[in-house]
Design an enzyme around this catalytic site. Structure first.
Site, mmCIF file in Angstrom:
data_model
loop_
_atom_site.group_PDB
_atom_site.id
_atom_site.type_symbol
_atom_site.label_atom_id
_atom_site.label_comp_id
_atom_site.label_asym_id
_atom_site.label_seq_id
_atom_site.Cartn_x
_atom_site.Cartn_y
_atom_site.Cartn_z
ATOM 1 N N HIS A 133 2.309 -51.180 72.110
ATOM 2 C CA HIS A 133 1.249 -51.556 71.176
ATOM 3 C C HIS A 133 1.790 -52.432 69.998
ATOM 4 O O HIS A 133 1.084 -53.205 69.381
ATOM 5 C CB HIS A 133 0.382 -50.348 70.710
ATOM 6 C CG HIS A 133 -0.470 -49.860 72.017
ATOM 7 N ND1 HIS A 133 -0.559 -48.857 72.292
ATOM 8 C CD2 HIS A 133 -1.206 -50.606 72.867
ATOM 9 C CE1 HIS A 133 -1.320 -48.425 73.319
ATOM 10 N NE2 HIS A 133 -1.727 -49.608 73.953
ATOM 11 N N HIS A 176 -5.944 -52.982 83.349
ATOM 12 C CA HIS A 176 -5.725 -51.575 83.640
ATOM 13 C C HIS A 176 -6.252 -50.729 82.288
ATOM 14 O O HIS A 176 -5.259 -50.343 81.732
ATOM 15 C CB HIS A 176 -4.634 -51.054 84.083
ATOM 16 C CG HIS A 176 -4.026 -51.662 85.583
ATOM 17 N ND1 HIS A 176 -3.765 -52.848 85.737
ATOM 18 C CD2 HIS A 176 -4.152 -51.009 86.823
ATOM 19 C CE1 HIS A 176 -3.207 -53.171 87.089
ATOM 20 N NE2 HIS A 176 -3.822 -52.206 87.700
ATOM 21 N N SER A 229 -4.926 -49.521 74.688
ATOM 22 C CA SER A 229 -4.896 -51.245 74.550
ATOM 23 C C SER A 229 -6.310 -51.860 74.009
ATOM 24 O O SER A 229 -6.210 -52.792 73.359
ATOM 25 C CB SER A 229 -4.105 -51.670 75.778
ATOM 26 O OG SER A 229 -2.927 -51.465 75.927
ATOM 27 N N GLU A 287 -11.516 -51.549 84.290
ATOM 28 C CA GLU A 287 -10.795 -50.228 84.734
ATOM 29 C C GLU A 287 -11.508 -49.811 86.201
ATOM 30 O O GLU A 287 -12.839 -49.569 86.211
ATOM 31 C CB GLU A 287 -11.195 -49.061 83.834
ATOM 32 C CG GLU A 287 -10.618 -47.869 84.277
ATOM 33 C CD GLU A 287 -9.443 -47.743 84.778
ATOM 34 O OE1 GLU A 287 -9.375 -46.989 85.735
ATOM 35 O OE2 GLU A 287 -8.631 -47.905 83.955
ATOM 36 N N ASP A 337 -11.013 -54.065 91.392
ATOM 37 C CA ASP A 337 -9.765 -53.968 91.706
ATOM 38 C C ASP A 337 -8.682 -54.952 90.654
ATOM 39 O O ASP A 337 -9.144 -55.930 90.481
ATOM 40 C CB ASP A 337 -9.320 -54.205 93.037
ATOM 41 C CG ASP A 337 -7.918 -54.491 93.358
ATOM 42 O OD1 ASP A 337 -7.227 -53.455 93.601
ATOM 43 O OD2 ASP A 337 -7.271 -55.546 93.297
ATOM 44 N N ALA A 338 -7.893 -54.267 90.121
ATOM 45 C CA ALA A 338 -7.157 -55.038 88.814
ATOM 46 C C ALA A 338 -6.633 -56.268 89.544
ATOM 47 O O ALA A 338 -6.555 -57.115 88.714
ATOM 48 C CB ALA A 338 -6.067 -53.931 88.348
ATOM 49 N N ASP A 354 -1.217 -53.168 82.750
ATOM 50 C CA ASP A 354 -0.644 -51.806 82.312
ATOM 51 C C ASP A 354 -1.035 -50.758 83.505
ATOM 52 O O ASP A 354 -1.657 -49.814 83.200
ATOM 53 C CB ASP A 354 -1.150 -51.386 81.100
ATOM 54 C CG ASP A 354 -0.535 -50.254 80.497
ATOM 55 O OD1 ASP A 354 0.276 -49.648 81.023
ATOM 56 O OD2 ASP A 354 -1.040 -49.725 79.667
#
Length: 276
Positions: free
Chosen positions: A18, A41, A97, A115, A139-140, A160
């Site tokens: 971060h 994510h 994040s 997410e 789905d990411a 992430d």
């Protein structure tokens, strides 16, 4: 190892990730043109450091609490962002994040969050209700490609994942290759845990084969020697980092190393272009 973020919120990896994310976005915002900020994510967005899961690991003690105890002004922006979701002194809530990115938004910028986990997505929508974020539940890796190129000329994709699947690194590599073909000038940030150097070296070799010219790697090794079978640290791959960011990176990385080094260890943060 369970990488679900509620267990690890505010740990040393979060502090590094971060702190660098703030510096990266601020460097991009030196230009007035709009940015699309995308988190593939996103998780829950906000974590209770006094909750059962965070207390079970206690990792915030060696992460965010160390950063708050360290006097270096180089971590002031990071500490201010954490304080923004807390009341009083020592933080008891930790922003994921999405909340860091939301704080960085200018009126012209766009925030897209994703997410896949239904319960976490429900929590994320509630946590981000006071922001301009668009929240997806897909789905990411499908979303990562589907959203490129973004509607704005510039942007940042943050990847992430929890690394619970054995093919996670392979999926990232394949999707990054496809994403770079669609959006060669875009900025991509990929977080990764460090367990052993051999596995990480193999992945770096696979990423080198993609031939991406500007691929920066940052590795934060907590211990002075590898500790077999345990979490040894974490890092970031950053595609197309802006020049202003790379110029300010060395002193920030040294401040992070000094603040987060475990007792009895100096720690090590390595950075450089992957293809050099």
């Amino acid at each position: 190892m369970n990488y679900r973020h509620s267990f690890h919120a505010g740990n040393s990896a979060d502090v590094v990730k971060h702190s660098l994310l703030i510096a990266l976005v601020r460097a991009l915002q030196l230009k007035e043109s709009a940015l699309t900020l995308m988190d593939t994510h996103a998780g829950c967005g906000l974590y209770d450091l006094r909750g059962d899961e965070a207390q079970r690991t206690g990792e915030a003690v060696s992460g965010v609490l160390r950063a708050f105890a360290d006097p270096t002004p180089l971590l002031d922006d990071y500490r201010a962002a954490v304080r923004a979701v807390n009341m009083g002194g020592e933080p008891h809530l930790y922003p994921g994040s999405p909340r860091f990115l939301a704080q960085l938004l200018r009126p012209q910028d766009v925030l897209i969050l994703n997410e896949k986990h239904p319960q976490d997505a429900h929590t994320l929508r509630a946590v981000m209700r006071d922001t301009r974020a668009a929240v997806h539940e897909r789905d990411a890796y499908e979303l990562w490609l589907a959203m490129l190129p973004p509607r704005t000329a510039r942007g940042v994709v943050v990847v992430d994942p929890p690394y619970e699947q054995t093919d996670e690194r392979a999926r990232i590599t394949a999707t990054l290759a496809a994403a770079h073909r669609k959006w060669a000038h875009g900025v991509t940030v990929i977080w990764f845990p460090l367990k052993d150097r051999a596995t990480h070296q193999q992945w770096k070799q696979q990423l080198r084969k993609l031939g991406i010219p500007k691929l920066l790697r940052v590795e934060h090794w907590l211990y002075d020697s590898e500790q077999p079978g345990i979490y040894n640290g974490a890092g970031l791959f950053i595609v197309n980092p802006p020049y202003a960011f790379t110029q300010t990176l060395p002193p920030l990385l040294e401040a992070l190393r000094a603040a987060l080094a475990p007792e009895g260890h100096k720690g090590e943060i390595l950075s450089g272009w992957l293809n050099e």
